[in-house]
Motif scaffolding. Structure first.
Motif, mmCIF file in Angstrom:
data_model
loop_
_atom_site.group_PDB
_atom_site.id
_atom_site.type_symbol
_atom_site.label_atom_id
_atom_site.label_comp_id
_atom_site.label_asym_id
_atom_site.label_seq_id
_atom_site.Cartn_x
_atom_site.Cartn_y
_atom_site.Cartn_z
ATOM 1 N N VAL A 179 -76.349 -8.234 -3.744
ATOM 2 C CA VAL A 179 -77.260 -6.537 -3.677
ATOM 3 C C VAL A 179 -77.634 -5.552 -4.023
ATOM 4 N N GLU A 180 -76.730 -5.384 -4.728
ATOM 5 C CA GLU A 180 -77.178 -4.093 -5.851
ATOM 6 C C GLU A 180 -78.573 -4.611 -6.417
ATOM 7 N N TYR A 181 -78.491 -5.840 -7.055
ATOM 8 C CA TYR A 181 -79.421 -6.333 -7.906
ATOM 9 C C TYR A 181 -80.569 -6.643 -7.445
ATOM 10 N N CYS A 182 -80.969 -7.291 -5.416
ATOM 11 C CA CYS A 182 -81.694 -7.225 -5.112
ATOM 12 C C CYS A 182 -82.393 -6.011 -4.741
ATOM 13 N N LYS A 183 -81.487 -5.070 -4.875
ATOM 14 C CA LYS A 183 -82.367 -3.751 -3.705
ATOM 15 C C LYS A 183 -82.882 -2.909 -5.443
ATOM 16 N N LYS A 184 -82.650 -3.014 -6.792
ATOM 17 C CA LYS A 184 -83.129 -2.757 -7.580
ATOM 18 C C LYS A 184 -84.426 -3.350 -8.657
ATOM 19 N N ASN A 185 -84.823 -4.583 -7.757
ATOM 20 C CA ASN A 185 -85.570 -5.230 -7.695
ATOM 21 C C ASN A 185 -86.590 -5.712 -6.596
ATOM 22 N N ARG A 186 -86.264 -4.427 -5.117
ATOM 23 C CA ARG A 186 -87.227 -4.129 -4.339
ATOM 24 C C ARG A 186 -87.013 -6.457 -3.626
ATOM 25 N N ASP A 187 -86.169 -6.542 -3.500
ATOM 26 C CA ASP A 187 -86.402 -8.221 -3.032
ATOM 27 C C ASP A 187 -85.494 -7.528 -1.848
ATOM 28 N N PHE A 188 -85.542 -7.023 -0.857
ATOM 29 C CA PHE A 188 -85.558 -6.425 0.370
ATOM 30 C C PHE A 188 -85.006 -8.142 1.373
ATOM 31 N N ARG A 189 -85.903 -8.880 1.396
ATOM 32 C CA ARG A 189 -85.167 -9.953 2.225
ATOM 33 C C ARG A 189 -84.017 -10.562 1.535
ATOM 34 N N SER A 190 -83.626 -11.161 0.415
ATOM 35 C CA SER A 190 -82.101 -11.638 -0.283
ATOM 36 C C SER A 190 -81.412 -10.160 -0.145
ATOM 37 N N ALA A 191 -81.846 -8.702 -0.180
ATOM 38 C CA ALA A 191 -80.803 -8.151 -0.008
ATOM 39 C C ALA A 191 -80.007 -8.021 1.438
ATOM 40 N N ILE A 192 -80.922 -8.652 2.445
ATOM 41 C CA ILE A 192 -81.092 -8.209 4.031
ATOM 42 C C ILE A 192 -79.783 -10.048 3.758
ATOM 43 N N GLU A 193 -79.723 -10.786 3.359
ATOM 44 C CA GLU A 193 -79.405 -12.465 3.739
ATOM 45 C C GLU A 193 -77.702 -12.329 2.712
ATOM 46 N N PHE A 194 -77.502 -10.981 1.429
ATOM 47 C CA PHE A 194 -76.117 -11.326 1.361
ATOM 48 C C PHE A 194 -75.201 -9.742 1.717
ATOM 49 N N LEU A 195 -76.329 -9.223 2.386
ATOM 50 C CA LEU A 195 -75.643 -8.070 3.270
ATOM 51 C C LEU A 195 -74.831 -8.723 4.108
ATOM 52 N N LEU A 196 -75.562 -9.890 4.826
ATOM 53 C CA LEU A 196 -74.719 -10.299 5.498
ATOM 54 C C LEU A 196 -73.206 -11.216 4.852
ATOM 55 N N VAL A 197 -73.870 -11.811 4.130
ATOM 56 C CA VAL A 197 -72.249 -12.864 3.585
ATOM 57 C C VAL A 197 -71.807 -11.571 3.270
ATOM 58 N N ALA A 198 -71.805 -10.380 2.603
ATOM 59 C CA ALA A 198 -70.511 -9.269 2.234
ATOM 60 C C ALA A 198 -70.134 -8.604 3.542
ATOM 61 N N LYS A 199 -70.618 -10.084 4.965
ATOM 62 C CA LYS A 199 -70.333 -8.661 6.465
ATOM 63 C C LYS A 199 -70.252 -7.748 6.656
ATOM 64 N N ASP A 200 -71.811 -6.985 6.113
ATOM 65 C CA ASP A 200 -72.415 -5.697 6.226
ATOM 66 C C ASP A 200 -73.224 -5.338 7.208
ATOM 67 N N THR A 201 -73.727 -6.043 8.458
ATOM 68 C CA THR A 201 -74.334 -5.928 9.604
ATOM 69 C C THR A 201 -75.355 -4.829 9.574
ATOM 70 N N GLN A 202 -74.336 -3.446 9.786
ATOM 71 C CA GLN A 202 -74.772 -2.360 9.968
ATOM 72 C C GLN A 202 -76.070 -2.544 8.952
ATOM 73 N N GLN A 203 -75.631 -2.327 7.511
ATOM 74 C CA GLN A 203 -76.729 -2.207 6.595
ATOM 75 C C GLN A 203 -78.244 -3.255 6.416
ATOM 76 N N ALA A 204 -77.688 -4.672 7.189
ATOM 77 C CA ALA A 204 -78.789 -5.418 6.813
ATOM 78 C C ALA A 204 -79.632 -4.982 7.846
ATOM 79 N N ILE A 205 -79.023 -4.497 9.144
ATOM 80 C CA ILE A 205 -80.112 -4.899 10.173
ATOM 81 C C ILE A 205 -80.650 -3.384 9.863
#
Length: 496
Positions: free
Chosen positions: A116-142
């Motif tokens: 997630v941190e890597y994706c945010k840094k590289n502005r890959d928000f789609r992948s960041a959303i995917e792995f926030l859900l893997v990390a169980k951080d639903t609130q930040q994902a939505i």
């Protein structure tokens, strides 16, 4: 050698000890000492024989410290330390896809957070959303999905793992964007069926199939009435295609209502000349009712028989069986009002086929019908003189119809007659000829399980390849002759 290795190790002569262990076949202990001495060249060939994950991790750490990141990543993976592999892939190897694949496979929260941190840094928000859900951080994902208009991605990655609250959040987002069909999809997932139905109907006919599905799932009388009123045109004074009402009855398990609706729809298609469509509608409904162990209404059976008789004509004539082709046309012509789109062509074919089959009297009867003022102008020029000649010089005699035994009481009656005058039973018919079944020549289509005369069905399949009732391709070797011991077996075998 192993004992010598242990003694040398106790004397802290690790290089010699490792050599002794290696000679003794103690590869793991030898590798451990080589790693301790940072002699990776000697440790490397031994690692393939090492099975202890901890030792692979030790080797990986040493490689990482030495800046040999690719070898370190491979060693971490063999040591099952996937979080460290992910970290190396992102920070040193520039292979994010390998990191993503591992995190998806392991579902590791720690690895997902690193990604997630890597994706945010590289502005890959789609992948960041995917792995926030893997990390169980639903609130930040939505929140990320809303901020970057990526709710589609959030919904996709959430899949079936969301809670009703998660789905309502998605639904409200789509509703605020006036994307009512997508909103309704997620209200349905959240179990809010009333809300889903309201939005599907707001979308209109494009979403009616989904509206039917949600009402079928809800089994709520009020919702059913709302949808029925909509289909009947109460909303806009425009009655919807009756196929939707049929689908609704099927979704609700109201099979008898569905059967009545299917007959109405098939009748409309038949009147418009869409005979194959009508045939399929009735056949599919017949099989649906049969699968639910619900008796098939007589009206549906009769409608399917009539249409099937018409469908068979082309097949029978193609095979040169003009006698049976003529008898099927007579059956159709007897109900000619149900074929308004092709009255004259059907009557013309009946006259011609009856002539070919030697049914001169019957041919004359239908030729006379064609001479009526409402039909005569529409007769094809190619047949007009022939038909006029039949009427002017009639032959009013013909041989009696061939007979065969009733499969219930064995009374002899015409082969095409499907009501036994002796026992009053409605008789099963052969789907290859349209004639009544004979106990000594019985089979079933291996696909649809409708009965057929074994000899006729086998010949038809060898010529045409597919069943005329279900239209499925049939392998000739799959057709087996069935021994019907008595009339009591007929119903049992039919529902096999």
């Amino acid at each position: 050698c192993r004992d010598c290795g242990a003694i040398l190790e106790g004397m802290k002569q690790y290089a010699d000890a490792a050599t002794m262990y290696e000679k003794a076949g103690s590869h793991e202990r030898a590798a451990q000492l080589h790693i301790k001495l940072k002699d990776f060249n000697k440790a490397a060939p031994l690692m393939a024989k090492v099975t202890t994950p901890k030792l692979h991790v030790e080797y990986a750490k040493a490689k990482e410290k030495a800046g040999q990141y690719r070898e370190a990543a491979d060693a971490y993976e063999r040591g099952k330390d996937m979080d460290s592999v992910v970290k190396l892939c992102l920070e040193h190897l520039q292979t994010p896809q390998r990191a993503f694949s591992l995190a998806r496979e392991t579902r590791s929260t720690s690895a997902a957070e690193t990604i997630v941190e890597y994706c945010k840094k590289n502005r890959d928000f789609r992948s960041a959303i995917e792995f926030l859900l893997v990390a169980k951080d639903t609130q930040q994902a939505i929140e990320l999905a809303q901020a970057h208009d990526m709710m589609d991605a959030y919904a996709l990655f959430l899949g079936k793992e969301g809670t009703p609250g998660d789905y309502v959040g998605i639904a409200k987002f789509y509703e605020s964007k006036n994307a009512y069909e997508q909103a309704a999809d997620f209200y349905e997932k959240a179990g809010q069926f009333h809300k889903a139905l309201k939005l599907y109907l707001q979308v209109g006919e494009k979403a009616l199939d989904k509206a039917i599905d949600v009402v079928g799932a809800a089994r709520n009388e009020n919702m059913t009435n709302i949808l029925v009123d909509y289909l009947m045109g109460d909303h806009d004074s425009v009655a919807k295609d009756p196929n939707y009402l049929f689908r609704l009855h099927m979704a609700l398990g109201n099979f008898k209502h569905a059967a009545r609706t299917a007959v109405i729809i098939a009748r409309q298609e038949q009147e418009n000349g869409n005979y194959k469509v009508a045939h399929k509608m009735l056949f599919d409904t017949y099989k649906d009712l049969e699968s639910q162990n619900i008796s098939v209404p007589r009206e549906l059976e009769e409608s399917l028989l009539l249409l099937h008789s018409y469908v068979l004509v082309k097949v029978l004539v193609k095979q040169g069986d003009h006698d049976n082709g003529a008898r099927m046309l007579v059956r159709v012509a007897n109900s000619i009002s149900k074929f308004p789109a092709h009255i004259v062509p059907i009557l013309t074919s009946t006259v011609i086929e009856c002539q070919r089959a030697g049914l001169k009297k019957t041919s004359f009867e239908y030729a006379s019908m064609l001479m009526r003022p409402e039909y005569r102008p529409s007769i094809a020029e190619a047949y007009k003189k022939k038909i006029e000649s039949i009427v002017r010089k009639p032959t009013k005699t013909e041989e009696e119809d061939p007979v065969s035994p009733c499969p219930y009481c064995a009374a002899q009656c015409p082969t095409q007659q499907l009501d036994c005058p002796q026992c009053r039973n409605r008789l099963p018919y052969c789907i290859a000829t349209g004639l009544k079944m004979i106990i000594t020549d019985w089979t079933f289509c291996p696909s649809c399980r409708f009965p057929a005369l074994h000899s006729k069905f086998t010949a038809l399949i060898e010529a045409e390849k597919s069943c005329p009732m279900c239209d499925n391709e049939i392998v000739p070797s799959s057709i087996t002759k069935v021994a019907i011991a008595s009339h009591a077996c007929i119903v049992v075998h039919h529902s096999d």
